[in-house]
Design a protein around this motif. Structure first.
Motif: not given
Length: 256
Positions: A217-244
């Motif tokens: 899932f992370l690879e398909s979302s592009g979160l592993l291709s940034t080359g640096h630690p991801v943060g909330a502004d990198d789309g992680v927040r939206e992913v977490l909020e999908q949990s409900g």
């Protein structure tokens, strides 16, 4: 400057702080701190007293009969909700961090002495707050002591015994906090039971299949291709909020 998550939900708890999440931020001269967006929506804040346990900086030291932070109902000894939340946070974080149900004697002494009041007055306050005379302070008794310290710092004479309205307010607050903690504990137990899947205990170790699924899932979302630690502004927040899940729980997960 104190910042805490709200409890969320409906009714009167919507804007009440979760005292277990209180954070203290030190601001120096010229510093500016703002709360925007989701932070403003899901957090509450206050300026703690300079002495750590007394009246707030906007208290009525030089005023008439209001007392530091007293409720606007007209009763001098009736504490405001903000006072009780602030003092309860001090109880949890400093007086009884092990959650034994009683404030430590040395911890309580240290907290009260920060007020700068004379030892004789602090002894009188402790005695008036020890409602059952067992020599130690439980949650409502500790709150009573902190309010008496705050009022004395505001210039009020100490009463011979804790006023009834003060005791009742602190008892009610402690009962509410205890019920909220029990509810939260029940929810945690339920979640653990689900996670255990009948095995008798919760298991936090992910399976190989789960890890592979998350990685894909992370690879398909592009979160592993940034080359640096991801943060909330990198789309992680939206992913977490999908949990409900509620925002406060997501913020706790993020901190973990």
């Amino acid at each position: 400057f104190w910042l805490a998550l709200t409890r969320g939900g409906g009714g009167g708890d919507a804007r009440r702080p979760d005292t277990r999440s209180v954070l203290e931020v030190d601001l120096e001269d010229g510093d500016v701190m703002s709360m925007e967006g989701l932070c403003q929506k899901h957090c509450v804040h206050c300026v703690p007293p300079a002495n750590g346990c007394g009246a707030s900086s906007s208290g009525a030291r030089g005023g008439g009969g209001g007392g530091g932070g007293a409720a606007s109902s007209g009763s001098l000894w009736l504490p405001s909700p903000e006072e009780l939340w602030r003092f309860f946070a001090i109880y949890q974080q400093e007086a009884d961090p092990s959650a034994s149900g009683f404030a430590g004697l040395q911890q309580t002494r240290d907290i009260m002495e920060r007020s700068g009041l004379p030892t004789s007055e602090l002894t009188q306050i402790y005695g008036a707050s020890d409602l059952d005379g067992d020599g130690r302070l439980n949650v409502p008794e500790f709150l009573v002591a902190m309010v008496l310290v705050a009022r004395r710092l505001g210039g009020e004479a100490l009463p011979g015994e804790a006023p009834d309205e003060l005791v009742e307010a602190c008892d009610d607050f402690a009962d509410t906090e205890e019920d909220a903690a029990a509810t939260a504990g029940g929810a945690s137990d339920g979640a653990a039971a689900v996670a255990g899947s009948g095995a008798g205990a919760a298991s936090w170790a992910p399976t190989e299949e789960e890890l592979a699924s998350y990685r894909a899932f992370l690879e398909s979302s592009g979160l592993l291709s940034t080359g640096h630690p991801v943060g909330a502004d990198d789309g992680v927040r939206e992913v977490l909020e999908q949990s409900g899940l509620p925002i406060p729980e997501l913020m706790q997960i993020w901190n973990l």
